[in-house]
Motif scaffolding. Structure first.
Motif, PDB file in Angstrom:
ATOM      1  N   UNK A  44       0.796  -1.186  -0.235  1.00 22.36           N
ATOM      2  CA  UNK A  44      -0.001   0.034   0.082  1.00 22.36           C
ATOM      3  C   UNK A  44       0.829   1.330   0.022  1.00 22.36           C
ATOM      4  N   UNK A  45       2.123   1.126   0.096  1.00 21.40           N
ATOM      5  CA  UNK A  45       2.935   2.392  -0.188  1.00 21.40           C
ATOM      6  C   UNK A  45       3.299   2.755  -1.838  1.00 21.40           C
ATOM      7  N   UNK A  46       4.009   3.906  -1.787  1.00 22.36           N
ATOM      8  CA  UNK A  46       4.280   4.087  -3.268  1.00 22.36           C
ATOM      9  C   UNK A  46       4.990   3.162  -4.060  1.00 22.36           C
ATOM     10  N   UNK A  47       5.958   2.564  -3.204  1.00 24.20           N
ATOM     11  CA  UNK A  47       6.902   1.519  -4.065  1.00 24.20           C
ATOM     12  C   UNK A  47       6.707   0.273  -3.194  1.00 24.20           C
ATOM     13  N   UNK A  48       6.912  -0.901  -3.702  1.00 17.78           N
ATOM     14  CA  UNK A  48       6.861  -2.269  -3.151  1.00 17.78           C
ATOM     15  C   UNK A  48       8.205  -2.469  -2.313  1.00 17.78           C
ATOM     16  N   UNK A  49       7.847  -3.358  -1.434  1.00 17.73           N
ATOM     17  CA  UNK A  49       9.179  -3.750  -0.638  1.00 17.73           C
ATOM     18  C   UNK A  49       9.619  -5.013  -1.582  1.00 17.73           C
ATOM     19  N   UNK A  50      10.961  -4.914  -1.685  1.00 16.70           N
ATOM     20  CA  UNK A  50      11.659  -5.899  -2.414  1.00 16.70           C
ATOM     21  C   UNK A  50      12.607  -6.856  -1.633  1.00 16.70           C
ATOM     22  N   UNK A  51      12.569  -8.106  -1.838  1.00 18.04           N
ATOM     23  CA  UNK A  51      13.515  -9.038  -1.027  1.00 18.04           C
ATOM     24  C   UNK A  51      13.977  -9.850  -2.354  1.00 18.04           C
ATOM     25  N   UNK A  52      15.388 -10.117  -2.176  1.00 20.45           N
ATOM     26  CA  UNK A  52      16.031 -11.053  -3.058  1.00 20.45           C
ATOM     27  C   UNK A  52      16.850 -11.860  -2.137  1.00 20.45           C
ATOM     28  N   UNK A  53      16.725 -13.299  -2.569  1.00 21.23           N
ATOM     29  CA  UNK A  53      17.376 -14.349  -1.756  1.00 21.23           C
ATOM     30  C   UNK A  53      17.469 -15.419  -2.632  1.00 21.23           C
ATOM     31  N   UNK A  54      18.520 -16.461  -2.196  1.00 20.87           N
ATOM     32  CA  UNK A  54      18.765 -17.558  -3.037  1.00 20.87           C
ATOM     33  C   UNK A  54      17.465 -18.538  -3.413  1.00 20.87           C
ATOM     34  N   UNK A  55      17.388 -18.772  -4.613  1.00 24.26           N
ATOM     35  CA  UNK A  55      16.196 -19.903  -5.027  1.00 24.26           C
ATOM     36  C   UNK A  55      16.568 -21.139  -4.457  1.00 24.26           C
ATOM     37  N   UNK A  56      17.845 -21.540  -4.189  1.00 23.26           N
ATOM     38  CA  UNK A  56      17.909 -22.680  -3.324  1.00 23.26           C
ATOM     39  C   UNK A  56      17.500 -22.783  -2.013  1.00 23.26           C
ATOM     40  N   UNK A  57      17.615 -21.725  -1.399  1.00 23.81           N
ATOM     41  CA  UNK A  57      16.969 -21.608   0.217  1.00 23.81           C
ATOM     42  C   UNK A  57      15.533 -21.604   0.045  1.00 23.81           C
ATOM     43  N   UNK A  58      14.738 -21.158  -1.084  1.00 19.97           N
ATOM     44  CA  UNK A  58      13.240 -21.349  -1.238  1.00 19.97           C
ATOM     45  C   UNK A  58      12.764 -22.817  -1.459  1.00 19.97           C
ATOM     46  N   UNK A  59      13.675 -23.407  -2.408  1.00 20.22           N
ATOM     47  CA  UNK A  59      13.266 -24.797  -2.597  1.00 20.22           C
ATOM     48  C   UNK A  59      13.460 -25.630  -1.576  1.00 20.22           C
ATOM     49  N   UNK A  60      14.580 -25.529  -1.030  1.00 22.46           N
ATOM     50  CA  UNK A  60      14.644 -26.393   0.336  1.00 22.46           C
ATOM     51  C   UNK A  60      13.767 -26.062   1.386  1.00 22.46           C
ATOM     52  N   UNK A  61      13.138 -24.875   1.560  1.00 20.73           N
ATOM     53  CA  UNK A  61      12.486 -24.354   2.652  1.00 20.73           C
ATOM     54  C   UNK A  61      11.120 -24.889   2.375  1.00 20.73           C
ATOM     55  N   UNK A  62      10.774 -25.354   1.250  1.00 15.66           N
ATOM     56  CA  UNK A  62       9.496 -25.969   0.872  1.00 15.66           C
ATOM     57  C   UNK A  62       9.485 -27.264   1.745  1.00 15.66           C
TER      58      UNK A  62
END
Length: 157
Positions: A44-62
């Motif tokens: 809801x702000x003027x700009x989104x909040x952006x996060x970048x991290x390792x794809x491998x972290x998300x794959x494993x975190x599933x």
């Protein structure tokens, strides 16, 4: 040409065990940045909040808890639904986000089909770039010549 795999979905910002608010988000994976996933949270702000991290972290975190420090990811069940929780920490604050596991998994599968695990480095073209940087050019011949010939020069100068 680079490929982009995106997915819009609604996450939940967990405020307490009994209370959460919806947060629209966009997941982005780009083959020109093959090791990373990007998440833009529209809060809801003027700009989104952006996060970048390792794809491998998300794959494993599933599948199992992983990560430490700024990004931690783990699967769980909430009211009988499979979800993936992401704990994000920054100097500006902390957030716990809940994402539907099926939607995250389906999006990750698309990214893994585009760039299979272990083939990320090939997407970057590092070997080609190094070969280009290390290739000799006509100017190298000039540089490699002795700019100050000795008195014993045999070329008559």
């Amino acid at each position: 040409m680079h490929t982009v795999v995106e997915r819009e979905l609604e996450l939940k910002l967990v405020l307490s065990p009994e209370r959460s608010i919806p947060v629209p988000a966009r997941l982005t994976y780009r083959t020109d940045d093959p090791y990373a996933v990007h998440i833009a949270f529209h809060i809801g702000s003027e700009h989104p909040v952006n996060w970048t991290f390792a794809r491998e972290l998300l794959v494993e975190g599933v599948f199992r808890p992983c990560g430490h420090g700024d990004v931690r990811v783990w699967p769980t069940k909430v009211d009988g639904r499979s979800v993936v929780l992401m704990a994000l920490s920054s100097p500006d604050g902390d957030a716990l986000l809940e994402a539907p596991a099926a939607q995250i998994s389906a999006w990750l599968e698309r990214t893994l089909r585009v760039v299979p695990p272990g083939s990320e480095a090939a997407q970057l073209g590092i070997d080609d770039g190094l070969a280009e940087l290390l290739a000799t050019t006509p100017a190298d011949d000039l540089y490699l010549r002795d700019p100050w010939p000795s008195d014993e020069s045999t070329d008559g100068s």
